[in-house]
Design a protein around this motif. Sequence first.
Motif, PDB file in Angstrom:
ATOM      1  N   SER A 102      -2.938   3.587 -13.019  1.00 48.94           N
ATOM      2  CA  SER A 102      -2.258   4.861 -12.805  1.00 48.94           C
ATOM      3  C   SER A 102      -0.968   4.657 -12.037  1.00 48.94           C
ATOM      4  CB  SER A 102      -3.152   5.836 -12.027  1.00 48.94           C
ATOM      5  OG  SER A 102      -2.446   7.029 -11.721  1.00 48.94           O
ATOM      6  N   ALA A 103       0.096   5.347 -12.480  1.00 48.72           N
ATOM      7  CA  ALA A 103       1.352   5.393 -11.735  1.00 48.72           C
ATOM      8  C   ALA A 103       1.509   6.738 -11.051  1.00 48.72           C
ATOM      9  CB  ALA A 103       2.531   5.146 -12.679  1.00 48.72           C
ATOM     10  N   GLY A 104       0.418   7.480 -10.974  1.00 51.65           N
ATOM     11  CA  GLY A 104       0.444   8.799 -10.362  1.00 51.65           C
ATOM     12  C   GLY A 104       0.278   8.750  -8.852  1.00 51.65           C
ATOM     13  N   HIS A 105      -0.236   9.812  -8.299  1.00 51.20           N
ATOM     14  CA  HIS A 105      -0.423   9.969  -6.854  1.00 51.20           C
ATOM     15  C   HIS A 105      -1.329   8.850  -6.328  1.00 51.20           C
ATOM     16  CE1 HIS A 105      -1.419  11.692  -3.011  1.00 51.20           C
ATOM     17  NE2 HIS A 105      -0.786  12.821  -3.263  1.00 51.20           N
ATOM     18  N   SER A 106      -0.778   7.955  -5.486  1.00 54.44           N
ATOM     19  CA  SER A 106      -1.555   6.801  -5.023  1.00 54.44           C
ATOM     20  C   SER A 106      -2.738   7.223  -4.160  1.00 54.44           C
ATOM     21  CB  SER A 106      -0.657   5.829  -4.254  1.00 54.44           C
ATOM     22  OG  SER A 106      -0.041   6.464  -3.151  1.00 54.44           O
ATOM     23  N   GLY A 107      -2.546   8.258  -3.336  1.00 50.54           N
ATOM     24  CA  GLY A 107      -3.651   8.741  -2.523  1.00 50.54           C
ATOM     25  C   GLY A 107      -4.772   9.297  -3.379  1.00 50.54           C
ATOM     26  N   ALA A 108      -4.405  10.029  -4.429  1.00 52.82           N
ATOM     27  CA  ALA A 108      -5.411  10.585  -5.335  1.00 52.82           C
ATOM     28  C   ALA A 108      -6.110   9.477  -6.106  1.00 52.82           C
ATOM     29  CB  ALA A 108      -4.753  11.574  -6.291  1.00 52.82           C
ATOM     30  N   ALA A 109      -5.365   8.442  -6.480  1.00 53.22           N
ATOM     31  CA  ALA A 109      -5.974   7.317  -7.186  1.00 53.22           C
ATOM     32  C   ALA A 109      -7.025   6.639  -6.319  1.00 53.22           C
ATOM     33  CB  ALA A 109      -4.900   6.309  -7.598  1.00 53.22           C
ATOM     34  N   GLY A 144      -1.138  -1.799   1.868  1.00 45.43           N
ATOM     35  CA  GLY A 144       0.164  -1.249   1.569  1.00 45.43           C
ATOM     36  C   GLY A 144       0.291   0.237   1.845  1.00 45.43           C
ATOM     37  N   GLY A 145      -0.735   0.847   2.455  1.00 45.78           N
ATOM     38  CA  GLY A 145      -0.593   2.256   2.804  1.00 45.78           C
ATOM     39  C   GLY A 145      -1.844   3.103   2.702  1.00 45.78           C
ATOM     40  N   ALA A 146      -2.969   2.508   2.364  1.00 48.21           N
ATOM     41  CA  ALA A 146      -4.194   3.302   2.205  1.00 48.21           C
ATOM     42  C   ALA A 146      -4.832   3.670   3.541  1.00 48.21           C
ATOM     43  CB  ALA A 146      -5.209   2.548   1.350  1.00 48.21           C
ATOM     44  N   ASN A 147      -4.646   2.817   4.567  1.00 46.96           N
ATOM     45  CA  ASN A 147      -5.317   3.027   5.853  1.00 46.96           C
ATOM     46  C   ASN A 147      -4.311   2.910   6.996  1.00 46.96           C
ATOM     47  OD1 ASN A 147      -8.293   2.751   4.772  1.00 46.96           O
ATOM     48  ND2 ASN A 147      -7.203   0.962   3.988  1.00 46.96           N
ATOM     49  N   ALA A 148      -3.890   4.037   7.507  1.00 40.67           N
ATOM     50  CA  ALA A 148      -2.879   4.020   8.566  1.00 40.67           C
ATOM     51  C   ALA A 148      -3.421   3.448   9.864  1.00 40.67           C
ATOM     52  CB  ALA A 148      -2.345   5.428   8.796  1.00 40.67           C
ATOM     53  N   ASP A 149      -4.674   3.717  10.152  1.00 41.60           N
ATOM     54  CA  ASP A 149      -5.303   3.222  11.378  1.00 41.60           C
ATOM     55  C   ASP A 149      -6.436   2.273  11.009  1.00 41.60           C
ATOM     56  OD1 ASP A 149      -3.841   4.868  13.380  1.00 41.60           O
ATOM     57  OD2 ASP A 149      -4.805   6.514  12.288  1.00 41.60           O
ATOM     58  N   ASP A 227      -2.184  -3.375   9.041  1.00 39.84           N
ATOM     59  CA  ASP A 227      -2.706  -2.041   8.772  1.00 39.84           C
ATOM     60  C   ASP A 227      -1.769  -1.322   7.804  1.00 39.84           C
ATOM     61  OD1 ASP A 227      -0.764  -0.202  10.283  1.00 39.84           O
ATOM     62  OD2 ASP A 227      -1.340  -1.604  11.856  1.00 39.84           O
ATOM     63  N   GLY A 228      -2.269  -0.239   7.202  1.00 34.90           N
ATOM     64  CA  GLY A 228      -1.503   0.456   6.169  1.00 34.90           C
ATOM     65  C   GLY A 228      -0.261   1.150   6.675  1.00 34.90           C
ATOM     66  N   PHE A 229      -0.226   1.520   7.945  1.00 41.58           N
ATOM     67  CA  PHE A 229       0.956   2.168   8.519  1.00 41.58           C
ATOM     68  C   PHE A 229       2.123   1.183   8.534  1.00 41.58           C
ATOM     69  CE2 PHE A 229       3.700   3.467  12.023  1.00 41.58           C
ATOM     70  CZ  PHE A 229       3.855   4.818  11.787  1.00 41.58           C
ATOM     71  N   VAL A 230       1.866  -0.005   9.081  1.00 39.32           N
ATOM     72  CA  VAL A 230       2.893  -1.038   9.139  1.00 39.32           C
ATOM     73  C   VAL A 230       3.242  -1.522   7.728  1.00 39.32           C
ATOM     74  CG1 VAL A 230       3.374  -3.409   9.876  1.00 39.32           C
ATOM     75  CG2 VAL A 230       2.300  -1.811  11.459  1.00 39.32           C
ATOM     76  N   GLY A 231       2.215  -1.728   6.908  1.00 39.56           N
ATOM     77  CA  GLY A 231       2.425  -2.252   5.567  1.00 39.56           C
ATOM     78  C   GLY A 231       3.298  -1.367   4.714  1.00 39.56           C
ATOM     79  N   ASN A 232       3.086  -0.058   4.786  1.00 38.94           N
ATOM     80  CA  ASN A 232       3.881   0.853   3.976  1.00 38.94           C
ATOM     81  C   ASN A 232       5.335   0.873   4.428  1.00 38.94           C
ATOM     82  OD1 ASN A 232       4.736   3.961   3.183  1.00 38.94           O
ATOM     83  ND2 ASN A 232       3.339   3.002   1.721  1.00 38.94           N
ATOM     84  N   ILE A 233       5.547   0.781   5.746  1.00 41.20           N
ATOM     85  CA  ILE A 233       6.919   0.722   6.261  1.00 41.20           C
ATOM     86  C   ILE A 233       7.609  -0.551   5.772  1.00 41.20           C
ATOM     87  CG2 ILE A 233       8.297   0.435   8.350  1.00 41.20           C
ATOM     88  CD1 ILE A 233       6.329   2.310   9.762  1.00 41.20           C
ATOM     89  N   VAL A 234       6.900  -1.678   5.791  1.00 35.69           N
ATOM     90  CA  VAL A 234       7.461  -2.940   5.302  1.00 35.69           C
ATOM     91  C   VAL A 234       7.876  -2.811   3.839  1.00 35.69           C
ATOM     92  CG1 VAL A 234       6.921  -5.341   4.732  1.00 35.69           C
ATOM     93  CG2 VAL A 234       6.231  -4.410   6.940  1.00 35.69           C
TER      94      VAL A 234
END
Length: 348
Positions: A102-109, A144-149, A227-234
């Motif tokens: 899926s290329a849709g909503h990553s959170g929903a996926a 890459g962003g699934a788990n911020a904490d 963690d996902g918070f840092v990973g998504n920012i990277v």
Amino acid sequence: MRIALDALGGDFGARPNVIGALKAAKQLDAHIILVGDEVVLRRELAEQGYSDKLPNQISIVHAPDVIDMGADPAREVRAKKTASIVVCASLVRKGEADAFVSAGHSGAAMVASLFGMGRMKGVSRPAIATPMPTYTGVSLLLDGGANADCKPIHLLQFAVMGSAYMQKVFDIESPKVGILSIGEEETKGNHLVKHTVPHMRGIGVNFAGTIEGRDVNTGDVDVVVCDGFVGNIVLKLAEGLAKTMLNMIKREVKKRPLAILGALLSKSAFKAVKDHTNPDNYGGAPLVGVNGVALIAHGKSNEVAIFNALKNAKKLVEKNFIADVAKKMEDLKDVFAKIEEQSAKEGE
């Protein structure tokens, strides 16, 4: 091999999904299940020359609902049972598909995968594992962003799953694993890093120590854990920096006639760099830790990205990635249980 594709997912609608699926059906010896509004999909297939009947190795599963990008993903997944992402995960759970993309909503996926396929036994939290271009090849960053904490146990499990992915997909026998921190010294870092490092050498991965942000793209390690918070920012920083540098080079070249000539002479070299750093060529990020193969492609995926995501999904199924990770988690269950017990006592 049957792969379900969220055929309306992504910023560009059905077209890149359908074109990518048609290419995959021809070249990958796989059956692609287009999941989405059948009227829309048949219209797009007709524009691609298939107005009378479906092409070989392509089928459609009608899923009229679409996840609202601005809404809470958990609420949307619960409310819309016939949303394309939800149906894709359901097909895998029921054994009617071997994987989904899926290329849709990553959170929903992610939510749909957890609800539909379930979390793998022994995995505390699934993670998005994102391929990153490096000077020597490619590394894998997770989460890459699934788990911020996150807690130490989560990073440790990310390391195990990421290492298994690099072994299976990129054929690296003993992937080097690094924890992203603010210094190479293991005494540096935040609470999470400092309490994760002591356990890394006891979980069977090739731990290379802590690394800094500048080391993510050098190729010194194959798996980057954070963690996902840092990973998504990277990830977003790297994407923005790449675009900015490219635009700056184009702007400066246009100012200088000789530079334009040099750019023409270097065209093949520029293309090689562009291809190596183009996320479309890496085919999306696997959601590791769920009980089935799921790949999340970039929202701006074109047909090339969709094709490569389908290709990687097929490879993961063929190489029994899920079974391999499940065995690793089973072998480490006592080790992880002791770590969680110790962390609970220390208030981590």
